[in-house]
Design a protein around this motif. Structure first.
Motif, mmCIF file in Angstrom:
data_model
loop_
_atom_site.group_PDB
_atom_site.id
_atom_site.type_symbol
_atom_site.label_atom_id
_atom_site.label_comp_id
_atom_site.label_asym_id
_atom_site.label_seq_id
_atom_site.Cartn_x
_atom_site.Cartn_y
_atom_site.Cartn_z
ATOM 1 N N ALA A 23 -57.969 -20.027 -16.636
ATOM 2 C CA ALA A 23 -58.764 -20.508 -17.820
ATOM 3 C C ALA A 23 -59.686 -21.106 -17.676
ATOM 4 O O ALA A 23 -59.639 -22.350 -16.244
ATOM 5 C CB ALA A 23 -57.997 -20.291 -18.854
ATOM 6 N N VAL A 24 -60.881 -20.901 -18.449
ATOM 7 C CA VAL A 24 -62.342 -21.595 -17.757
ATOM 8 C C VAL A 24 -62.837 -22.220 -19.557
ATOM 9 O O VAL A 24 -62.505 -21.853 -20.238
ATOM 10 C CB VAL A 24 -63.638 -20.735 -17.617
ATOM 11 N N GLY A 25 -63.391 -23.427 -19.755
ATOM 12 C CA GLY A 25 -63.974 -24.272 -20.263
ATOM 13 C C GLY A 25 -62.888 -24.894 -21.327
ATOM 14 O O GLY A 25 -62.095 -25.371 -20.687
ATOM 15 N N PRO A 43 -57.374 -29.403 -14.231
ATOM 16 C CA PRO A 43 -58.473 -29.108 -14.034
ATOM 17 C C PRO A 43 -58.328 -29.142 -13.032
ATOM 18 O O PRO A 43 -58.029 -29.928 -12.149
ATOM 19 C CB PRO A 43 -58.560 -29.357 -15.445
ATOM 20 N N TRP A 44 -59.653 -28.160 -12.284
ATOM 21 C CA TRP A 44 -59.623 -28.712 -10.763
ATOM 22 C C TRP A 44 -61.192 -27.647 -11.034
ATOM 23 O O TRP A 44 -61.199 -26.335 -10.983
ATOM 24 C CB TRP A 44 -58.522 -27.665 -9.927
ATOM 25 N N PHE A 45 -62.375 -28.365 -10.704
ATOM 26 C CA PHE A 45 -63.741 -27.798 -10.512
ATOM 27 C C PHE A 45 -64.523 -28.764 -9.207
ATOM 28 O O PHE A 45 -64.531 -30.369 -9.507
ATOM 29 C CB PHE A 45 -64.082 -27.683 -11.918
ATOM 30 N N ASP A 46 -65.916 -28.224 -9.681
ATOM 31 C CA ASP A 46 -66.864 -28.365 -8.766
ATOM 32 C C ASP A 46 -68.265 -29.315 -10.135
ATOM 33 O O ASP A 46 -67.965 -28.772 -11.299
ATOM 34 C CB ASP A 46 -67.600 -27.588 -8.213
ATOM 35 N N ASP A 47 -68.381 -30.196 -9.198
ATOM 36 C CA ASP A 47 -69.785 -30.638 -9.980
ATOM 37 C C ASP A 47 -69.761 -29.699 -11.180
ATOM 38 O O ASP A 47 -70.762 -29.758 -12.627
ATOM 39 C CB ASP A 47 -70.911 -32.005 -9.347
ATOM 40 N N ARG A 49 -69.996 -27.041 -12.317
ATOM 41 C CA ARG A 49 -69.518 -25.946 -12.941
ATOM 42 C C ARG A 49 -68.974 -26.304 -14.014
ATOM 43 O O ARG A 49 -68.748 -27.265 -13.880
ATOM 44 C CB ARG A 49 -68.530 -25.166 -11.895
ATOM 45 N N GLN A 50 -68.113 -25.043 -15.185
ATOM 46 C CA GLN A 50 -67.877 -25.610 -16.371
ATOM 47 C C GLN A 50 -65.741 -25.859 -16.005
ATOM 48 O O GLN A 50 -66.127 -25.121 -14.867
ATOM 49 C CB GLN A 50 -67.819 -24.170 -17.452
ATOM 50 N N ILE A 51 -65.704 -26.168 -16.733
ATOM 51 C CA ILE A 51 -64.010 -26.559 -16.468
ATOM 52 C C ILE A 51 -63.046 -25.382 -15.869
ATOM 53 O O ILE A 51 -62.533 -24.645 -16.600
ATOM 54 C CB ILE A 51 -63.463 -27.663 -17.612
ATOM 55 N N VAL A 52 -62.410 -25.710 -14.927
ATOM 56 C CA VAL A 52 -61.158 -24.772 -14.347
ATOM 57 C C VAL A 52 -60.572 -24.391 -14.510
ATOM 58 O O VAL A 52 -59.935 -26.359 -13.942
ATOM 59 C CB VAL A 52 -62.127 -23.547 -12.941
ATOM 60 N N TRP A 53 -59.053 -24.505 -15.396
ATOM 61 C CA TRP A 53 -57.719 -24.736 -15.875
ATOM 62 C C TRP A 53 -57.422 -23.646 -14.222
ATOM 63 O O TRP A 53 -56.945 -22.302 -14.308
ATOM 64 C CB TRP A 53 -57.618 -24.389 -16.790
#
Length: 213
Positions: A23-25, A43-47, A49-53
């Motif tokens: 999921a995202v957000g 959670p794991w995401f780049d600076d 981008r929105q939150i990626v789960w």
């Protein structure tokens, strides 16, 4: 792709993409993060981008009693080179994990918002750090989420050889004594494999995660 709303919930992990994206957000509130980890999600995401789960399949884990300690590391453990502490400088450990350059990775996923989120979890007694010192200088450490029967490892750092291994081995030994089920290492790396970690199916991982006794 599932987009999270303000409602505190996640889709079933079997809805994740082949890469493991679920999921995202959403947000990084303590309540959402704790719910995520209890359900095998992180959670794991780049600076930018929105939150990626994520909930990858397979899952990299270490059964604490299976920790591999090489002959050279046994010598390090017996020596007085390093001193270990726990939860004495959590924020500094996280900051160092964010700064360490890693192969095939530009920048860091440990953003300012992530640091603040894990600080809140630490203040709640959920996030834990192990620190390694050499001559009173912080040279390594790790942090993660302690669920009481599973430890969800988040990141490690080392500025001198063997420091992060020293922390990880002590973590595994501590958790083995406490009868923890496993250490969640999330995704495969050769370094983790060299320490005894292995891949298991997401289904098996979730089964262990949900079984507290």
């Amino acid at each position: 792709m599932h987009f999270l709303s303000d409602v505190l919930e996640f889709p079933s992990v079997d809805k994740a993409s082949p890469e493991g994206i679920l999921a995202v957000g959403g947000d990084l509130s303590p309540e959402r993060l704790i719910l995520a980890y209890k359900n095998g999600i992180f959670p794991w995401f780049d600076d930018d981008r929105q939150i990626v789960w994520w909930s990858p399949d397979p899952r990299m884990v270490l059964f604490p009693e299976a920790i591999y300690i090489s002959k050279s590391m046994r010598k390090v453990l017996k020596s007085e080179q390093f001193k270990l502490t726990k939860n004495t400088c959590f924020e500094t450990v996280v900051a160092n994990c964010a700064k360490i350059k890693r192969p095939y990775q530009d920048g860091t996923w440990i953003t300012a918002n992530m640091k603040n989120a894990y600080k809140k979890l630490h203040n709640l007694g959920v996030a834990t750090s192990y620190e390694v010192w050499e001559n009173d200088v912080l040279v390594g450490g790790l942090y993660g989420i302690d669920l009481g029967h599973v430890f969800c490892g988040e990141s490690m750092f080392s500025t001198v050889s063997n420091a992060s291994k020293f922390a990880f081995i002590h973590l595994a030994k501590d958790l083995a004594l406490k009868k923890y089920k496993l250490i969640d290492c999330q995704v495969y790396t050769e370094h983790l494999e060299s320490l005894g970690a292995q891949e298991i199916s997401r289904q098996e991982f979730i089964k262990i995660l949900k079984r507290k006794n």
